[in-house]
Motif scaffolding. Structure first.
Motif, mmCIF file in Angstrom:
data_model
loop_
_atom_site.group_PDB
_atom_site.id
_atom_site.type_symbol
_atom_site.label_atom_id
_atom_site.label_comp_id
_atom_site.label_asym_id
_atom_site.label_seq_id
_atom_site.Cartn_x
_atom_site.Cartn_y
_atom_site.Cartn_z
ATOM 1 N N ASP A 63 7.005 7.757 6.506
ATOM 2 C CA ASP A 63 5.867 8.540 6.708
ATOM 3 C C ASP A 63 5.643 9.405 5.075
ATOM 4 O OD1 ASP A 63 5.042 10.269 7.621
ATOM 5 O OD2 ASP A 63 6.406 11.834 7.148
ATOM 6 N N GLY A 64 4.386 9.131 4.728
ATOM 7 C CA GLY A 64 3.934 9.246 3.598
ATOM 8 C C GLY A 64 3.264 8.700 2.951
ATOM 9 N N LEU A 65 3.101 7.440 2.963
ATOM 10 C CA LEU A 65 3.330 6.112 2.423
ATOM 11 C C LEU A 65 1.529 5.979 1.827
ATOM 12 C CD1 LEU A 65 3.963 3.569 1.455
ATOM 13 C CD2 LEU A 65 3.232 2.549 3.525
ATOM 14 N N GLU A 66 0.233 6.989 2.434
ATOM 15 C CA GLU A 66 -0.358 6.961 2.301
ATOM 16 C C GLU A 66 -0.800 8.054 0.904
ATOM 17 O OE1 GLU A 66 -1.243 6.936 6.560
ATOM 18 O OE2 GLU A 66 0.591 7.164 4.624
ATOM 19 N N LYS A 67 -0.072 9.011 0.460
ATOM 20 C CA LYS A 67 0.031 9.663 -0.733
ATOM 21 C C LYS A 67 1.074 9.228 -1.756
ATOM 22 C CE LYS A 67 0.110 13.626 2.707
ATOM 23 N NZ LYS A 67 0.846 14.590 3.850
ATOM 24 N N LEU A 68 1.096 8.499 -1.698
ATOM 25 C CA LEU A 68 2.334 7.704 -3.138
ATOM 26 C C LEU A 68 1.463 7.174 -4.272
ATOM 27 C CD1 LEU A 68 4.992 5.899 -1.490
ATOM 28 C CD2 LEU A 68 4.821 7.979 -2.444
ATOM 29 N N ASN A 69 1.362 6.994 -5.534
ATOM 30 C CA ASN A 69 0.205 6.912 -6.899
ATOM 31 C C ASN A 69 0.248 5.189 -5.898
ATOM 32 O OD1 ASN A 69 2.755 4.891 -7.927
ATOM 33 N ND2 ASN A 69 3.440 7.446 -8.230
ATOM 34 N N PHE A 70 -0.462 4.845 -6.736
ATOM 35 C CA PHE A 70 -1.043 3.492 -6.256
ATOM 36 C C PHE A 70 0.055 2.915 -6.298
ATOM 37 C CE2 PHE A 70 -5.540 5.457 -9.033
ATOM 38 C CZ PHE A 70 -6.051 5.180 -7.451
ATOM 39 N N GLU A 71 0.807 2.242 -7.783
ATOM 40 C CA GLU A 71 2.099 0.966 -8.186
ATOM 41 C C GLU A 71 3.149 1.093 -6.717
ATOM 42 O OE1 GLU A 71 0.590 3.196 -10.148
ATOM 43 O OE2 GLU A 71 0.776 2.228 -11.957
ATOM 44 N N ALA A 72 3.053 2.757 -6.643
ATOM 45 C CA ALA A 72 4.559 3.465 -5.191
ATOM 46 C C ALA A 72 4.051 3.170 -4.031
ATOM 47 C CB ALA A 72 5.136 4.308 -5.305
ATOM 48 N N GLU A 73 2.398 2.950 -3.540
ATOM 49 C CA GLU A 73 2.018 2.627 -2.183
ATOM 50 C C GLU A 73 2.117 1.096 -2.017
ATOM 51 O OE1 GLU A 73 -1.711 3.176 0.459
ATOM 52 O OE2 GLU A 73 -1.541 4.512 -1.165
ATOM 53 N N THR A 74 1.486 0.103 -3.264
ATOM 54 C CA THR A 74 1.784 -1.234 -3.236
ATOM 55 C C THR A 74 3.097 -1.532 -3.051
ATOM 56 O OG1 THR A 74 -0.612 -1.358 -4.581
ATOM 57 C CG2 THR A 74 0.819 -3.327 -3.945
ATOM 58 N N LEU A 75 4.147 -1.468 -3.077
ATOM 59 C CA LEU A 75 5.150 -1.376 -3.064
ATOM 60 C C LEU A 75 5.831 -1.485 -1.842
ATOM 61 C CD1 LEU A 75 8.105 -3.411 -3.625
ATOM 62 C CD2 LEU A 75 8.472 -1.714 -5.099
ATOM 63 N N GLY A 76 5.297 0.203 -1.603
ATOM 64 C CA GLY A 76 5.942 0.944 -0.027
ATOM 65 C C GLY A 76 4.927 -0.088 0.997
ATOM 66 N N ILE A 77 3.829 -0.636 0.908
ATOM 67 C CA ILE A 77 3.722 -1.190 1.753
ATOM 68 C C ILE A 77 4.078 -2.700 1.802
ATOM 69 C CG2 ILE A 77 1.419 -2.287 2.788
ATOM 70 C CD1 ILE A 77 -0.458 -0.183 1.503
ATOM 71 N N VAL A 78 4.135 -3.164 1.133
ATOM 72 C CA VAL A 78 4.589 -4.916 1.247
ATOM 73 C C VAL A 78 6.277 -4.415 1.824
ATOM 74 C CG1 VAL A 78 6.313 -6.575 -0.625
ATOM 75 C CG2 VAL A 78 3.783 -6.069 -1.048
ATOM 76 N N ASN A 79 6.827 -3.409 0.987
ATOM 77 C CA ASN A 79 7.935 -3.110 1.993
ATOM 78 C C ASN A 79 7.995 -3.234 3.758
ATOM 79 O OD1 ASN A 79 9.786 -4.037 0.124
ATOM 80 N ND2 ASN A 79 9.906 -1.637 -0.709
ATOM 81 N N PHE A 80 7.582 -1.988 3.910
ATOM 82 C CA PHE A 80 6.710 -1.593 5.335
ATOM 83 C C PHE A 80 6.493 -2.955 5.870
ATOM 84 C CE2 PHE A 80 3.085 -0.100 7.905
ATOM 85 C CZ PHE A 80 4.194 0.963 8.865
ATOM 86 N N ILE A 81 5.691 -3.408 5.572
ATOM 87 C CA ILE A 81 5.077 -5.040 6.321
ATOM 88 C C ILE A 81 6.305 -6.478 6.179
ATOM 89 C CG2 ILE A 81 4.460 -7.014 6.091
ATOM 90 C CD1 ILE A 81 2.345 -5.796 4.762
ATOM 91 N N LYS A 82 7.612 -5.862 5.688
ATOM 92 C CA LYS A 82 8.824 -6.889 5.997
ATOM 93 C C LYS A 82 9.710 -6.201 6.881
ATOM 94 C CE LYS A 82 9.642 -8.674 0.821
ATOM 95 N NZ LYS A 82 10.033 -8.080 -0.380
ATOM 96 N N GLU A 83 9.784 -4.980 7.425
ATOM 97 C CA GLU A 83 10.018 -4.001 7.912
ATOM 98 C C GLU A 83 9.882 -4.578 9.187
ATOM 99 O OE1 GLU A 83 12.961 -1.884 8.847
ATOM 100 O OE2 GLU A 83 13.176 -2.780 6.318
#
Length: 250
Positions: A114-134
């Protein structure tokens, strides 16, 4: 008496910086003494303090890529995340047991990010990678497939890669060692501006025995109309480009 309509969220990162600088410049040129109203002065000083920091952050972004393109590609991946959330929400009240189970499990994953889109650029990029892995792990992949998420996950992965391709291009120019959370800076700056604009609008309506607030409102509307016109022209060009070409006479 009104506050000229302007959708600030549609302004590019650089344009937000220019918009705020324009407001502060117009305010000074109009001879407005901010200390006349302590509340207005505090709201104004919050913007004065944030503006140069935000503009420094833009310099850092420009060193990696054009901020307008970054903003556009970041917006695309944000919308891909939203698409996945909406696709899952469709099954919230399903009567099919397998879909209920899939929804329940995938909702847990969505809540964890939740709130993934509101992270800073680098954090969101890594978060999306982890999100897709899940979503693609052995447990959740069957659920994602059952609810038809595969294409949406692939679209998100593509959008994230497209963003990273631009963001990771290093400039030969020196980059400040200060690391800025540009997304957060933009959000805070826009919020401070909105608070000030709303305050001035209310005071201009209620304090009818003074020109102080109406003069400030005029300053606000001057910049708002200018940038609203920029948006209108941009959207007009985009609409014209999307309009199908009529067939020519044979």
């Amino acid at each position: 008496m009104k506050l000229y309509p302007l959708n600030l969220s549609r302004l590019h990162y650089v344009e937000i910086g220019q918009f705020i600088v324009r407001f502060l410049t117009d305010l000074k040129n109009a001879g407005i003494i901010t200390t006349t109203d302590a509340e207005f002065d505090a709201l104004c000083q919050a913007i004065v303090t944030q503006s140069p920091v935000y503009n420094d952050a833009l310099v850092q972004i420009k060193a990696k890529a054009e901020s307008a393109m970054l903003a556009e590609r970041d917006d695309i991946r944000d919308k891909k995340i939203t698409t996945i959330r909406r696709a899952v929400s469709v099954y919230e009240f399903t009567d099919i047991e397998t879909e209920k189970i899939a929804y329940k499990n995938l909702k847990i994953v969505l809540n964890n990010f939740d709130g993934l889109e509101k992270l800073n650029f680098e954090a969101e990029t890594l978060g999306i990678v982890n999100f897709i892995k899940e979503l693609r792990n052995a447990t959740n992949a069957p659920f994602a497939q059952l609810l038809g998420l595969d294409k949406h996950i692939t679209n998100l992965e593509t959008a994230n890669t497209n963003f990273s391709t631009i963001f990771d291009k290093r400039s030969t120019d020196a980059v400040s060692t200060v690391v800025y959370d540009t997304k957060l800076l933009r959000t805070n700056l826009v919020t401070s501006y909105k608070n000030l604009a709303d305050y001035v609008f209310v005071m201009a309506k209620t304090k009818k025995n003074t020109d102080y607030y109406t003069n400030i409102l005029a300053v606000l509307n001057n910049g708002r109309q200018y940038f609203a016109d920029i948006l209108a022209r941009r959207e007009g060009v985009a609409a014209a480009a999307d309009k199908p070409t009529p067939p020519t006479a044979g």
